[in-house]
Design an enzyme around this catalytic site. Structure first.
Site, PDB file in Angstrom:
ATOM      1  N   GLU A 168      -6.414   0.779  -0.342  1.00 58.54           N
ATOM      2  CA  GLU A 168      -5.370  -0.121   0.151  1.00 58.54           C
ATOM      3  C   GLU A 168      -5.692  -0.669   1.537  1.00 58.54           C
ATOM      4  O   GLU A 168      -4.859  -0.659   2.447  1.00 58.54           O
ATOM      5  CB  GLU A 168      -4.009   0.579   0.134  1.00 58.54           C
ATOM      6  CG  GLU A 168      -3.594   1.022  -1.262  1.00 58.54           C
ATOM      7  CD  GLU A 168      -2.268   1.766  -1.315  1.00 58.54           C
ATOM      8  OE1 GLU A 168      -1.638   1.951  -0.250  1.00 58.54           O
ATOM      9  OE2 GLU A 168      -1.865   2.173  -2.417  1.00 58.54           O
ATOM     10  N   GLU A 296      -4.521   3.838 -11.252  1.00 56.16           N
ATOM     11  CA  GLU A 296      -3.164   4.358 -11.047  1.00 56.16           C
ATOM     12  C   GLU A 296      -2.156   3.673 -11.963  1.00 56.16           C
ATOM     13  O   GLU A 296      -1.030   3.373 -11.562  1.00 56.16           O
ATOM     14  CB  GLU A 296      -2.718   4.173  -9.590  1.00 56.16           C
ATOM     15  CG  GLU A 296      -3.605   4.831  -8.556  1.00 56.16           C
ATOM     16  CD  GLU A 296      -3.068   4.665  -7.140  1.00 56.16           C
ATOM     17  OE1 GLU A 296      -1.890   4.268  -6.972  1.00 56.16           O
ATOM     18  OE2 GLU A 296      -3.824   4.952  -6.189  1.00 56.16           O
TER      19      GLU A 296
END
Length: 595
Positions: A168, A296
């Site tokens: 991220e 994810e």
């Protein structure tokens, strides 16, 4: 009591898919009342494709035994949550990083022959939640970043399949990012990321270089959310920023092996993914030479304040199942797509107020446009508590896609692998071309042979897939292209198998054309199998690269291949490298998707 679902799953392919779900659901309610012999999710997966989940634990004692055991039964990989602020791994910079939780997970997964996906070595947003990390002088950040990478990546080097090296790090739309779109501040705040403050965006390149030094065998990923699609009408989208920045990193020699797409998406009408854009996006990253990993995945299905009584809550997942199915279809048709991990796979762990692990389940904070206290039920398994775990329709939808998939692969032996690619031999013609022969051999993969159909084999699943039995069809003159064990006639109508191989037309009655893939487990080896022929009377059944003695007690590999008894030889370990899928023409996705 034992519930035998194995024979039932064999016949489910005879039933319309919608009915398959209700049949398996009815049986699944009995799962934890007895021992189950049902077909595993992992057995539906084609060769070289891995499925798994995050277990949300920094040690080998996971949240719940039923939850853990079911995941071990169905998956062949897992994500280990090991980022800096999680689980007390490094609470004091004057002390060593605590690697025992990670070691416990790795040891447990190795015992169960599962691959480990490490998450994550550098996670700047989460690191802001560590008071000592935020308070430290910027001059110390690089050294401590290296200390953390070294501690985790070295402690079981060679035992971790993939690492999220950075997680991220690309900025969102309308955030204060740098000129390459790299995140500088925590969203909505003026809190600068310590890594960026100390090193600028170059901390990303440095982290990859350090991770490669710490564990040369692991696949190194750059992982992010909101980058899954490529919208040609949006020149400022996050996926473009990621794509262009990765090109920059690769030009600097950064050792990136793949992209981890988190795939947190929605099935709510008007907000579902644009599948064609995902196909295009995956393709352009593949063309950079990168692997694709979904790291994810979860799919928001509803939004409710009443998770116990809302009529939209339950196992019949409807549009949610369509999204899961379509994403899996994309992966089956994308040769660079190597894995799909769920975040996580069951509602109990995802919606438990003490855990709140799915980011589409913001039950203690407001995020992603949802209000505090809302539930979204994003996982493919339904449960009220761990004792009632049962699959949603989404689960059988994904099984259906994997089971129906036909993939095309190159097969090469691990013994001197550059020169060990299985091919159908050819006979030279007067005009300089070649005609397909009925024998096989081995060749080197290079720019020229990369185009050879003689080196491409289509795997056709036989039966329900639970025993990984396939026919292998060469794409060069595929009408006569099935890999076959040769035989010799020993009497009227009787034949005995030989060690030799041939390429012949299909005969569905011949077990000589049936090949069983036996997975070879190594922590960092993906898509490795021993390949056993099922026509046998003497145990000399395993596909093997032939070697000749060199006079010094060793063997030199040849270009021949035959069948011998099972042994601990690299010459019997074959890597299946996916080339393309059944739909080989562009545009297959335009009218495919399930609505």
């Amino acid at each position: 009591m034992t519930l035998d679902l194995a024979s039932s799953s064999t016949h489910l392919m005879m039933v319309p898919r919608g009915l398959q779900f209700f049949i398996t659901l009815g049986m699944a309610f009995m799962i934890f009342c007895c021992t189950v012999d049902a077909q595993r999710f992992r057995d539906f997966a084609p060769p070289s494709f891995h499925t798994g989940s995050v277990f949300h634990s920094t040690g080998a004692t996971f949240v719940d035994s039923d939850y853990r055991d079911l995941a071990i039964y169905h998956f062949d990989s897992m994500s280990a949550s090991i980022y800096l602020p999680y689980g007390g791994i490094w609470t004091d910079p004057t002390e060593d990083v605590n690697t025992e939780p990670l070691e416990a997970v790795i040891d447990f997964m190795e015992e169960n022959e599962m691959l480990v996906h490490g998450h994550a070595l550098v996670y700047p947003l989460e690191n802001l939640n560590m008071p000592w990390w935020v308070a430290q002088d910027s001059s110390l950040v690089e050294e401590r970043m290296y200390q953390y990478i070294d501690a985790l990546a070295k402690v079981r080097a060679g035992k971790v399949y993939t690492w999220d090296v950075v997680n991220e790090v690309m900025g969102d739309d309308n955030n204060m990012n740098d000129s390459d779109g790299v995140r500088v501040f925590k969203f909505g705040t003026n809190n600068i990321l310590k890594e960026y403050e100390a090193m600028g965006q170059d901390y990303i390149r440095r982290a990859f270089v350090r991770a490669r030094e710490a564990d040369p065998n692991a696949i190194l990923l750059m992982t992010d959310y909101g980058c899954e699609w490529d919208d040609p009408d949006d020149p400022n989208q996050k996926s473009d920023r990621l794509y262009n920045f990765v090109i920059k990193l690769l030009s600097q020699g950064t050792p990136i092996d793949g992209i981890g797409f988190q795939m947190h998406v929605k099935s709510i009408e008007g907000e579902r993914p644009n599948y064609s854009q995902i196909v295009r996006n995956f393709e352009r990253f593949r063309n950079l030479g990168l692997e694709i990993h979904i790291t994810e995945m979860d799919v928001q299905s509803i939004v409710t304040y009443d998770p116990e009584n809302d009529p939209g809550v339950g196992p019949a997942s409807g549009p949610q199942g369509d999204v899961y199915e379509n994403i899996f279809q994309i992966c089956m048709n994308e040769p660079a797509c190597k894995s799909c991990m769920f975040w996580d796979y069951a509602e109990y762990n995802s919606r438990n107020p003490g855990l709140k692990h799915s980011w589409l389940h913001p039950i203690e904070n407001s995020f992603n446009g949802l209000r505090d206290g809302q539930f979204t039920f994003p996982t493919p398994w339904w449960d009220i508590n761990p004792e009632s775990l049962s699959p949603k329709q989404a689960w059988s939808d994904m099984e259906f896609v994997m089971d129906a998939h036909i993939g095309t692969y190159r097969l090469y032996s691990r013994w001197e692998s550059p020169s060990s690619y299985l091919i159908r031999n050819g006979s030279p013609l007067e005009d300089g071309s070649y005609a397909p022969a009925f024998t096989v051999g081995l060749a080197t993969l290079n720019a020229e042979s990369n185009e050879w159909t003689s080196m491409k084999w289509r795997l056709e699943r036989v039966g329900d897939g639970s025993d990984r039995t396939y026919r292998l069809l060469c794409l060069w003159d595929s009408g006569s292209g099935y890999l076959t064990r040769s035989g010799v006639q020993v009497g009227e109508g009787d034949w005995e198998p030989t060690p030799d191989l041939a390429v012949l037309s299909l005969n569905e009655a011949w077990t000589s054309q049936l090949w069983q893939l036996e997975p070879v487990y190594e922590p960092t080896l993906s898509g490795a199998y021993k390949i056993k022929n099922l026509w046998s009377s003497n145990d000399n059944d395993y596909l093997t690269r032939v070697g000749l003695p060199d006079g010094n007690g060793n063997y030199e590999p040849t270009t021949d291949v035959n069948l011998i008894a099972d042994a601990d030889y690299d010459s019997q370990v074959w890597i299946l490298d996916k080339v393309w899928a059944l739909s080989e023409t562009r545009g297959w996705y335009d009218d495919f998707w399930v609505d």
